[in-house]
Design an enzyme around this catalytic site. Structure first.
Site, PDB file in Angstrom:
ATOM      1  N   ARG B 313       1.984   4.908  -5.382  1.00  0.00           N
ATOM      2  CA  ARG B 313       2.145   4.220  -6.664  1.00  0.00           C
ATOM      3  C   ARG B 313       3.297   4.810  -7.457  1.00  0.00           C
ATOM      4  NH1 ARG B 313      -4.129   2.385  -8.267  1.00  0.00           N
ATOM      5  NH2 ARG B 313      -4.090   0.751  -6.684  1.00  0.00           N
ATOM      6  N   TRP B 460       2.510  -4.873  -4.317  1.00  0.00           N
ATOM      7  CA  TRP B 460       1.910  -3.905  -3.381  1.00  0.00           C
ATOM      8  C   TRP B 460       1.484  -2.615  -4.089  1.00  0.00           C
ATOM      9  CZ3 TRP B 460       6.542  -3.235   0.560  1.00  0.00           C
ATOM     10  CH2 TRP B 460       7.622  -2.602  -0.057  1.00  0.00           C
ATOM     11  N   GLU B 461       0.687  -1.854  -3.404  1.00  0.00           N
ATOM     12  CA  GLU B 461       0.078  -0.642  -3.993  1.00  0.00           C
ATOM     13  C   GLU B 461      -0.743  -1.002  -5.227  1.00  0.00           C
ATOM     14  OE1 GLU B 461       0.359   1.651  -1.986  1.00  0.00           O
ATOM     15  OE2 GLU B 461       2.095   0.875  -0.912  1.00  0.00           O
ATOM     16  N   GLY B 462      -1.342  -2.173  -5.210  1.00  0.00           N
ATOM     17  CA  GLY B 462      -2.141  -2.628  -6.355  1.00  0.00           C
ATOM     18  C   GLY B 462      -1.289  -3.452  -7.292  1.00  0.00           C
ATOM     19  N   GLN B 467      -3.536  -2.700 -11.669  1.00  0.00           N
ATOM     20  CA  GLN B 467      -3.145  -1.521 -12.457  1.00  0.00           C
ATOM     21  C   GLN B 467      -3.721  -1.623 -13.876  1.00  0.00           C
ATOM     22  OE1 GLN B 467      -1.596   0.950 -10.849  1.00  0.00           O
ATOM     23  NE2 GLN B 467      -1.395  -0.374  -9.058  1.00  0.00           N
TER      24      GLN B 467
END
Lengths: 628, 628
Positions: B313, B460-462, B467
């Site tokens: 992140r 991506w990565e949430g 978030q």
């Protein structure tokens, strides 16, 4: 719920096509704008031909063309794109020509043009409604007839009778198409720098020489000839924008009998490799002493070209709306079938491992934003289309006062439509990727193409920055505030009418809009006052001012749509369609809470002190890399 | 102005490369964070090795690698992309492997890892500073060592000593790389739905079976082996997120002596065709009874994976900042050489047919926005990097209280950095196209690639939506407001210090920030109060709340940078660099007037009534097309 509600079911992977939103289109036409009554006033310009039955069948048939023929071409246009073969040959993507042939054979290109030149003489607005559907289905395909439209309008208004006779029949039939050739390598926004030369041959024709770039649909295999509308300079023309003339330069010369002659010296050097819009050929065109004819008057090329540019700007506003519509349709379908996590307020889909993502507020905010831009943008564009009908009718009737009035109003609305809807269309398309998550970033699902395609919309036909300066500087301040004062006066009346007929939440929103309109007028006055002392403050304000106006305009249209929906609900006639009208009211609430609220910031940033923007010295933008 | 100011001159057409902004990087490190003092406190974790000379040479050499080796690969990565050959072979773009070899040979991959496993034992923050440069130069190339970093961190924290010994030496040297395998076709955000199975073989190994998608750098030709960190379910594991375990599954099995054995049953089915990031292979990986080893404890896979996810992140936040930096460099160069129209306040470049577009406020607003995100984002990311250094030091010293404190703070900051900087990075990249106009839409000029590459960053990565929920729901509300109260208390102290040392405009901005912080705390309290009665209101607020926090964070960093600049200006030492510091103050003014002002809207929309978002019935999102 309705008999007409269509069910689209497609696999997760694979492109979802477009369905023409005919119910929404008809709602805006019939219930917001009362189109039958509108057409009935167009006595000289085809309104009486536009019977309800004919209009209905034009909408349904165009919807079918868009859904069945054009929508499947959208991905082909992107993946295959256009191919440059030689300086006189560019191939469009597979299927484009066949679809164009269908369009021409159905007479769609001709519907809004005078019968004198082979058109069907129907009101112009109908071709905008058609573009709503064809552009959403496949924007790049729509550009070919769209560019032609601009060229036809330019000839109709500024061309000599001989020029009209020579070109218009074939162009209106769709046998030939047209382009606009403005941009050169050294200039786009600033056409005063145009260098292309026009030398008189002494026989009424001119030798045109120069290089034009970024010419959309500049060459293709869909029609036998292309008429380029080219800006160029006559010998000894004044410098800057006052020395530019407009020329008609065909790809192939046209013989006296109307048959096609030799190739003109118009060569395509290359087509651009772009981020998106691959279905439209973007040509670099080299004119080498090509034969051309003057359109209109010498050195009046730029004002003449504005007929074309204004057509294209509305077409570009359609592009923004269309991107929102297409992305919304695809995002909505996904949000109703993808399940992920449980809703914060408890399980909604116990039969699934998780809830459908349409249950999550974060996803809904994205979807409803897209829907607001698509449906609100539609209403904004149609309003201007119907105003253009009225202007054309007034022109034919010789009512110059009314023409001037409507022209002022369209001049005020066009930069808002173009600037705002293209910026919002991009945001809406990006929202569509966000709903799809990682699957939206993969090409197969068609979401990312919409972003790539619409990204140009806030650039071409005048960037958002140019639209902002046009609106605030050229239209409002040079017009000594008249356009905004007229606009606000009309708004007070219209909102007042809604207020007197409404109650509850609608009435609250009407009051909110009344206040927003008063504030708009007051803030415009403040900007004008600042501008007297500080000219740069206009440039600081202009883009934010345009978006500020755009948000108010969107909210205005939602108030009117909500008002129409309330009427339908109150009439009791609409029992089986109650949900449709209730959804309009619900969407209006969203627009006021979420989109009109954006003006809280814009009201501040349009008054950002000039020092804050201009105070940074040019050499001090970077200390690590720079150019001398 | 300085000896170090480099002059980049390239043709209008053609890709402009990247220049490492070493002056800005060193300003943030030395003058904002006093990095020498910081490193001196890291007695157990390599701080004493990080002498000023060594740090200087790491920065300069990484800058050289980024500028000379990686930047030219960015366009190759995009145009050529990765090629799938067979299930064990994927080719990276030409030059990627050679650049990776240089990186490995210089020992850059190893600098921040323990000497015990062959690392150089320097503070971890240095590798983030390196990533600032390598990611701006060529993001997709940076992903390969970046993903490895996550895998190494995961093994370091959760792996058994045997597993560490087996893999870490080679991975830290860069001979092998790593990936994270989370997403499956049916789930990404909601990992509770993971289906991949792990069956014990009885000898401490497991058979891993399942399909993982969207695995970045999942296969390539840059290293001999790849260690996949795979989420899977043990037999009879609890449903949902509490039944997921983490496994180490190598591409090729590793023999007892450390040499490479046979291919594991790990096959690459396909690589995705994506909008951008073509330089990174995005793989669909099929595990067919592949041999794997448990990392950490059974059913604790998701918490373990968060070591990896948090690394990624922050890496994704770097991607947002890097997009802003690269697009800014290219847009600035163009704005200083393209001339179009005269400035509103009068001619600036009389020698030209028009003024350079950097004179126009509309263009400046775009450029300064990009600059604010690049330079402010840098300061935000470095702050967290230095905090992570402190946490690691506290861990080694066994100071669990301090570890928990910093972990809380990083847990609070990570979603803001990731969510905010990726959204702003996309906006900044789009601003870069806007500055270039039509030339920005053409692939040759490299502007549109930045938009396509960074578009995935907020997914991506949430996603940003995830978030937002992580920040507001998981961190703040589940933490009973402790994270925000701690954050605000610290802010009052820090701002108070600036207030006591400042005057004039800086002091006004410090007061403005003090008020904004108090308002943040109060608004968070209001959200918490609403959430007790209405859980959906958290989802309605979360993304806007995240952006609201982001704007305040950016403004905070600008206040600190401005404060550092004021100190330098006051010290008198910096006569020849005066312009650099004055520019920082000027940029701070911009950030407060233009970016912090965005909170006027966000403060409203985070309190949009839940009814406004949730009131629209699922079936009523459309009446023209839908799915059952």
């Amino acid at each position: 719920m309705f008999a007409g509600r269509k069910i689209v079911s497609q696999s997760l992977r694979g492109v979802r096509h477009y369905t023409a939103p005919l119910k929404d289109i008809k709602f805006v036409m019939n219930e917001v704008y009362n189109v039958d009554k509108h057409f009935a006033t167009l006595k000289e310009t085809g309104g009486l031909l536009a019977t309800p039955d004919l209009v209905e069948s034009i909408l349904d048939e165009t919807g079918r063309l868009a859904t069945e023929v054009l929508a499947p071409l959208n991905v082909v246009g992107d993946r295959v794109g256009c191919t440059w073969v030689d300086k006189h040959t560019t191939k469009t993507p597979p299927g484009f020509k066949e679809a164009y042939d269908q369009f021409v054979q159905a007479g769609w290109g001709a519907i809004s043009y005078p019968e004198k030149y082979g058109g069907q003489g129907l009101p112009k607005s109908l071709s905008i409604v058609q573009a709503d559907m064809t552009a959403s289905a496949c924007f790049t395909w729509t550009m070919y007839p769209g560019l032609s439209k601009g060229a036809i309008n330019t000839l109709l208004v500024h061309g000599s009778e001989a020029l009209k006779e020579k070109y218009l029949h074939k162009m209106i039939q769709g046998e030939w198409t047209g382009t606009m050739c403005l941009t050169e390598p050294q200039c786009g926004s600033d056409l005063g720098q145009v260098k292309t030369k026009a030398e008189p041959n002494g026989d009424g024709t001119y030798k045109i020489s120069g290089t034009k770039i970024f010419i959309s649909c500049g060459d293709h295999d869909m029609a036998d000839n292309i008429l380029h509308c080219v800006l160029a300079r006559l010998p000894n023309a004044p410098a800057g924008t006052k020395g530019i003339s407009l020329f008609a330069v065909p790809k192939r010369k046209v013989n006296a009998d109307g048959s096609l002659g030799d190739f003109n010296n118009v060569g395509i050097d290359r087509i651009e490799d772009k981020m998106g819009c691959h279905g439209s050929s973007t040509c670099q065109i080299n004119f080498e002493e090509a034969e051309g004819v003057l359109i209109g008057s010498e050195n009046k090329g730029l004002p003449h070209m504005f007929t074309f540019i204004n057509t294209s700007r509305v077409g570009t506003a359609v592009q923004g709306m269309a991107a929102a519509e297409l992305s919304y349709q695809k995002a909505l379908a996904y949000a109703k079938e993808r399940f992920s996590m449980r809703a914060l307020s408890g399980t909604k889909n116990p039969e699934k491992a998780a809830d459908f993502i349409i249950n999550h507020p974060g996803v809904r905010k994205l979807l409803m934003f897209q829907k607001a831009i698509a449906e609100g943008g539609r209403s904004m564009i149609y309003e201007c289309a119907f105003l253009a009908d009225e202007m054309f009718e007034a022109e034919v009737k010789g009512d110059t006062k009314k023409v001037a009035e409507i022209d002022d109003r369209l001049g005020f609305m066009t930069p808002i439509l173009k600037g705002y809807l293209t910026e919002m269309g991009l945001e809406a398309a990006n929202a569509g990727i966000q709903v799809w998550g990682g699957h939206g970033y993969v090409k197969d699902n068609g979401m990312e193409q919409i972003v790539r395609d619409v990204r140009i919309a806030s650039v071409w036909e005048g960037t958002t920055q140019i639209q902002g300066l046009d609106l605030l500087g050229r239209k409002i301040l040079l017009g000594k505030l008249k356009p905004i004062n007229n606009h606000c006066s009309a708004m007070y009346n219209k909102i007042g009418k809604v207020l007197s007929e409404s109650s509850g939440a609608t009435r609250s929103r009407a009051w909110g809009l009344m206040l927003a309109t008063a504030e708009l007028q007051w803030n415009t006055f403040k900007i004008a006052k600042n501008a007297m002392k500080d000219k740069e403050s206009v440039g600081v304000a202009s883009v934010d001012y345009l978006k500020y106006c755009g948000n108010i305009t969107l909210a205005t249209h939602y108030l009117f749509m909500e008002h129409a929906a309330n009427k339908a609900l109150a009439s009791g006639k609409a029992v089986e369609e109650k949900a449709f009208y209730e959804a309009k009211v619900q969407m209006s609430q969203f627009v006021y809470d979420e989109i009109l609220a954006r003006n809280a910031t814009l009201k501040k940033t349009m008054f950002t002190p000039t020092e804050s923007i201009m105070g940074l010295k040019i050499n001090d933008f970077s200390f690590d890399y720079t150019r001398v």
